[in-house]
Design a protein around this motif. Sequence first.
Motif, PDB file in Angstrom:
ATOM      1  N   SER A 160      57.626  39.594  32.378  1.00  0.00           N
ATOM      2  CA  SER A 160      58.212  39.173  31.107  1.00  0.00           C
ATOM      3  C   SER A 160      57.182  38.559  30.163  1.00  0.00           C
ATOM      4  O   SER A 160      57.457  38.404  28.966  1.00  0.00           O
ATOM      5  CB  SER A 160      59.334  38.151  31.358  1.00  0.00           C
ATOM      6  N   ASP A 161      56.022  38.204  30.704  1.00  0.00           N
ATOM      7  CA  ASP A 161      54.951  37.602  29.903  1.00  0.00           C
ATOM      8  C   ASP A 161      53.937  38.697  29.592  1.00  0.00           C
ATOM      9  O   ASP A 161      53.090  39.035  30.411  1.00  0.00           O
ATOM     10  CB  ASP A 161      54.293  36.462  30.686  1.00  0.00           C
ATOM     11  N   GLN A 162      54.012  39.250  28.391  1.00  0.00           N
ATOM     12  CA  GLN A 162      53.182  40.401  28.061  1.00  0.00           C
ATOM     13  C   GLN A 162      51.693  40.082  28.104  1.00  0.00           C
ATOM     14  O   GLN A 162      50.891  40.894  28.548  1.00  0.00           O
ATOM     15  CB  GLN A 162      53.550  40.946  26.682  1.00  0.00           C
ATOM     16  N   THR A 163      51.321  38.890  27.655  1.00  0.00           N
ATOM     17  CA  THR A 163      49.908  38.522  27.633  1.00  0.00           C
ATOM     18  C   THR A 163      49.318  38.529  29.047  1.00  0.00           C
ATOM     19  O   THR A 163      48.275  39.134  29.294  1.00  0.00           O
ATOM     20  CB  THR A 163      49.714  37.134  27.002  1.00  0.00           C
ATOM     21  N   HIS A 164      49.980  37.857  29.978  1.00  0.00           N
ATOM     22  CA  HIS A 164      49.461  37.771  31.329  1.00  0.00           C
ATOM     23  C   HIS A 164      49.659  39.071  32.112  1.00  0.00           C
ATOM     24  O   HIS A 164      48.805  39.454  32.911  1.00  0.00           O
ATOM     25  CB  HIS A 164      50.110  36.596  32.069  1.00  0.00           C
ATOM     26  N   SER A 165      50.771  39.753  31.877  1.00  0.00           N
ATOM     27  CA  SER A 165      50.987  41.018  32.588  1.00  0.00           C
ATOM     28  C   SER A 165      49.956  42.061  32.169  1.00  0.00           C
ATOM     29  O   SER A 165      49.518  42.864  32.994  1.00  0.00           O
ATOM     30  CB  SER A 165      52.403  41.532  32.343  1.00  0.00           C
ATOM     31  N   ASN A 166      49.538  42.042  30.908  1.00  0.00           N
ATOM     32  CA  ASN A 166      48.480  42.958  30.470  1.00  0.00           C
ATOM     33  C   ASN A 166      47.177  42.686  31.204  1.00  0.00           C
ATOM     34  O   ASN A 166      46.441  43.613  31.557  1.00  0.00           O
ATOM     35  CB  ASN A 166      48.259  42.833  28.963  1.00  0.00           C
ATOM     36  N   LYS A 167      46.880  41.400  31.435  1.00  0.00           N
ATOM     37  CA  LYS A 167      45.648  41.044  32.135  1.00  0.00           C
ATOM     38  C   LYS A 167      45.655  41.523  33.579  1.00  0.00           C
ATOM     39  O   LYS A 167      44.606  41.858  34.140  1.00  0.00           O
ATOM     40  CB  LYS A 167      45.435  39.527  32.106  1.00  0.00           C
ATOM     41  N   VAL A 168      46.825  41.566  34.196  1.00  0.00           N
ATOM     42  CA  VAL A 168      46.929  41.948  35.604  1.00  0.00           C
ATOM     43  C   VAL A 168      47.104  43.451  35.773  1.00  0.00           C
ATOM     44  O   VAL A 168      46.437  44.079  36.599  1.00  0.00           O
ATOM     45  CB  VAL A 168      48.109  41.205  36.278  1.00  0.00           C
ATOM     46  N   PHE A 169      47.990  44.041  34.974  1.00  0.00           N
ATOM     47  CA  PHE A 169      48.353  45.436  35.176  1.00  0.00           C
ATOM     48  C   PHE A 169      47.473  46.419  34.407  1.00  0.00           C
ATOM     49  O   PHE A 169      47.307  47.555  34.834  1.00  0.00           O
ATOM     50  CB  PHE A 169      49.822  45.659  34.787  1.00  0.00           C
ATOM     51  N   LEU A 187      45.993  31.861  33.299  1.00  0.00           N
ATOM     52  CA  LEU A 187      45.429  33.041  33.945  1.00  0.00           C
ATOM     53  C   LEU A 187      44.430  33.719  33.017  1.00  0.00           C
ATOM     54  O   LEU A 187      44.750  34.097  31.898  1.00  0.00           O
ATOM     55  CB  LEU A 187      46.549  34.020  34.310  1.00  0.00           C
ATOM     56  N   THR A 188      43.207  33.847  33.495  1.00  0.00           N
ATOM     57  CA  THR A 188      42.136  34.473  32.721  1.00  0.00           C
ATOM     58  C   THR A 188      41.581  35.659  33.489  1.00  0.00           C
ATOM     59  O   THR A 188      41.859  35.848  34.672  1.00  0.00           O
ATOM     60  CB  THR A 188      40.993  33.479  32.454  1.00  0.00           C
ATOM     61  N   ARG A 189      40.758  36.459  32.809  1.00  0.00           N
ATOM     62  CA  ARG A 189      40.105  37.581  33.472  1.00  0.00           C
ATOM     63  C   ARG A 189      39.234  37.094  34.630  1.00  0.00           C
ATOM     64  O   ARG A 189      39.168  37.723  35.687  1.00  0.00           O
ATOM     65  CB  ARG A 189      39.239  38.362  32.483  1.00  0.00           C
ATOM     66  N   GLU A 190      38.561  35.957  34.431  1.00  0.00           N
ATOM     67  CA  GLU A 190      37.704  35.426  35.492  1.00  0.00           C
ATOM     68  C   GLU A 190      38.525  35.032  36.716  1.00  0.00           C
ATOM     69  O   GLU A 190      38.109  35.281  37.856  1.00  0.00           O
ATOM     70  CB  GLU A 190      36.903  34.216  34.993  1.00  0.00           C
TER      71      GLU A 190
END
Length: 392
Positions: A60-69, A191-194
């Motif tokens: 549901s969190d587009q910002t964080h889901s984009n970073k993961v998926f 949650l960051t890329r690092e």
Amino acid sequence: MQTNPSRSIFEQFILPSWVQDRALSANLRISNYVVNAVAVRPELERVFRVTHSDLFSLRSDQTHSNKVFCTPFLAFAPALSSVADWRSFIEGGIPTITMERLQASLPADLSIVERLALEHTNRSYITALYDMLNMSVLAAPLIGISNELAAYLRSVPQHEMDVAISERLVPLFHWRFADEMFWLETHAGRLTRELIAHFLMESSPMRTDKLPHSEPWGKFRLENFVRDALFEAFLYFGCRAKSVSSLFNTSLEVARDAYRRIHGRSSPSGQPPSSLTWFIETPPRRVQSTFQMWLFRSAIAREVSTPESFVAAIDINRTFFADDCKVPPERSMHLARSMAMSEELAVWPCRKCGTPYLASNSSDKIELLHSFTCPCCNGTLTATRGGNRRRK
């Protein structure tokens, strides 16, 4: 790696965009299935190693889901982690302990619709695995398996896998990030890329400190057309013309002309990088530099040549970090070359989480093996977090 003669040699070591799209599609499709499955069957949370609330919140969190998926990495690792497990599944012989556990984990009263949904999702997952196995020398870290298992799966005809999926219904995947800190950071909005890179390395069976080093750089034994393709690949990724000309024993003018043709501008001038402590001066640099060495050595372990391994690693690294990249290609090349010849930087496992990281081993600053903690565990990646780290 299975090669395709219609692709150039340069492209053989770069993950095609359509494979990255398959990874994204698999991540979204499987996560959607898991969210729906555990909503109906809460007992499946133990099987997929993720709760409904956690995964639903992430989706549901587009910002964080984009970073993961939206990365080249699969967010779900194979539930069968060894060659013996997969051989048992594919050949239908005596089940291993893992196979027995997975078979017993499924509710006995699954409906036909639930069974079909699981089988369909298994097929989607296996399709993504085969795409990566056949198109990337870095399939093992992308999937979250060992090179040994990747080699075995690559040898299995896909039709045999399809038959096994039809005959033996077990979940073939589970959530990749088992560390509870992943969810704490996600729910806290940190949650960051690092951090994702850290959790990818932490969960991988391939450890940077256990992987082979590259041979000394230079005097590569490559056929002329392979060397020419890799020469352009280094320039394409932004390595300076002067460094590339020296590495491939080509005239500086030829390298400068090629750089200008590829990028539409002149190659940057100035002194080449010389410091190795630069890579560990800040937590993001340490994580990104370690991440790249993990990928680079993973390719070396496949007995891929040094320049080809570097191209494959920098391609994934660039795609993963994108605009957040803190280690330019020229410095990446300096790091990989230097670690083949110098002991100024070592790779130590974190004493808390065990993840291997680049550490200083020079006379100016020595980070001791038995007291070293990584940026994730000591809290320096997120300024608002303390150094204490609860673990399962």
